[in-house]
Design an enzyme around this catalytic site. Sequence first.
Site, short mmCIF file in Angstrom:
data_model
loop_
_atom_site.label_atom_id
_atom_site.label_comp_id
_atom_site.label_asym_id
_atom_site.label_seq_id
_atom_site.Cartn_x
_atom_site.Cartn_y
_atom_site.Cartn_z
N LYS A 79 39.44 -47.75 30.38
CA LYS A 79 39.80 -48.38 29.11
C LYS A 79 38.83 -47.85 28.05
O LYS A 79 37.70 -47.48 28.36
CB LYS A 79 39.65 -49.90 29.23
CG LYS A 79 40.34 -50.69 28.16
CD LYS A 79 41.75 -51.08 28.57
CE LYS A 79 42.43 -51.91 27.50
NZ LYS A 79 43.73 -52.42 27.95
N GLY A 179 49.81 -66.92 20.93
CA GLY A 179 49.88 -65.55 20.41
C GLY A 179 51.29 -65.02 20.38
O GLY A 179 51.97 -64.96 21.39
N GLY A 181 52.17 -61.93 19.10
CA GLY A 181 52.03 -60.53 18.70
C GLY A 181 53.08 -59.66 19.37
O GLY A 181 54.19 -60.11 19.67
N VAL A 183 53.47 -58.44 22.38
CA VAL A 183 54.00 -58.92 23.65
C VAL A 183 54.55 -60.34 23.50
O VAL A 183 55.66 -60.64 23.95
CB VAL A 183 52.92 -58.91 24.75
CG1 VAL A 183 53.51 -59.37 26.08
CG2 VAL A 183 52.31 -57.53 24.91
#
Length: 347
Positions: A79, A179, A181, A183
């Site tokens: 990552k 959330g 966003g 996804v």
Amino acid sequence: SLFGLPEQAAHERVLLATDPATGLKAILAVHSTARGPAFGGCRLWHYESEAAALNDALRLSQGMSLKNALADLPFGGGKAVILKPEGAFDRPALFAAFGRAVQSLNGAYITAEDVGTTTADMRGMQAVTPYVSGIPREGAFGGDPSPKTAWGVFVSIQAGARLVLGRSSLDGVRVALQGLGAVGWHLAEFLHQAGAKLVVADVDAAKVERAVAQFGATAVSVADILAVDVDVLAPCALGASLNEQTVPTLRAKLIAGAANNQLATPADGDALQRRGICYLPDYLVNAGGIISVAREYRNEGEEKAVMAEVSKIAERVEELLQRVQAADSTPARVADDWARSKLVRLA
Ligand code: NAD
């Protein structure tokens, strides 16, 4: 201590990349290449400290090793995080500099988008490195992985609802979404289509308003979302939402969401189990996006085949819950052992 990490968190290599001309400060973490090149997204984020950025990169890259292994992908885990420059910055130049850092690892790490980065950023990097994926292509599947991630979370919620809550369909099942966003929004669409009742929160009020209008969702504040009275909690914002403070307040019986590193510590997974809450590990249920960008990178398959592969996450949820029963342990610990047993060189 930089070299004093526990064995399972020890990284093969970590690159600190800087480029004063563009303001780039990035950390590229390669946790494991046992299964193949380390594959994982790149986050652009404002961190409180450099130590916090390093910690995020290391935790996320380790999670990618486990995610890619459980998803049976021929890739290791890595990552990258880019520390967001203060003030205005030249975005294409910043990502070109980041792309050169990716290229300097000669394929040991392959990048894609994550929180704060876009398909346009990935496309821009193609000029300097081939080790990038998640780029929309004319007449072929690819690009934004978030709908695939959302699909994986959705089928996991379906499986969990069946096996944990005894619900054969999501019709009328109450789901709290933290959330909305990339996804979270797609997940809300899938859940709404399946008849689930949504309770939502996001720091962005416009997204909440849209969810209320489009899905008939109930809006609550970001402070209240984790503890609302629902059947399922889907954390789809940032990590560490399941911690010492929040776990005692939760009312959902099943947790499955997209956010990486939801458990602040392994002890929080144990605390969930003691409270009778089934936590489906994030890296198991949110693998849809990496499955998509990995297939795109290998130029394999098309949309239908990718969706079929992502749907298999539901079978793994079922297998995990069977393993948990057999081991008399927690889903988080069993998934960890299961994934680590797969961190081996592939023939
Ligand atoms: P995103 O940035 O598009 O969405 C995050 C949303 O959470 C935003 O709308 C933001 O306003 C909201 N948010 C932030 N803090 C909040 C809070 N305290 N309470 C409520 N809402 C809050 O990111 P995304 O791509 O949707 O990813 C969401 C999570 O899923 C991240 O942790 C990411 O690492 C993880 N993930 C994403 C993918 C993918 O395909 N995009 C794949 C695997 C994992």
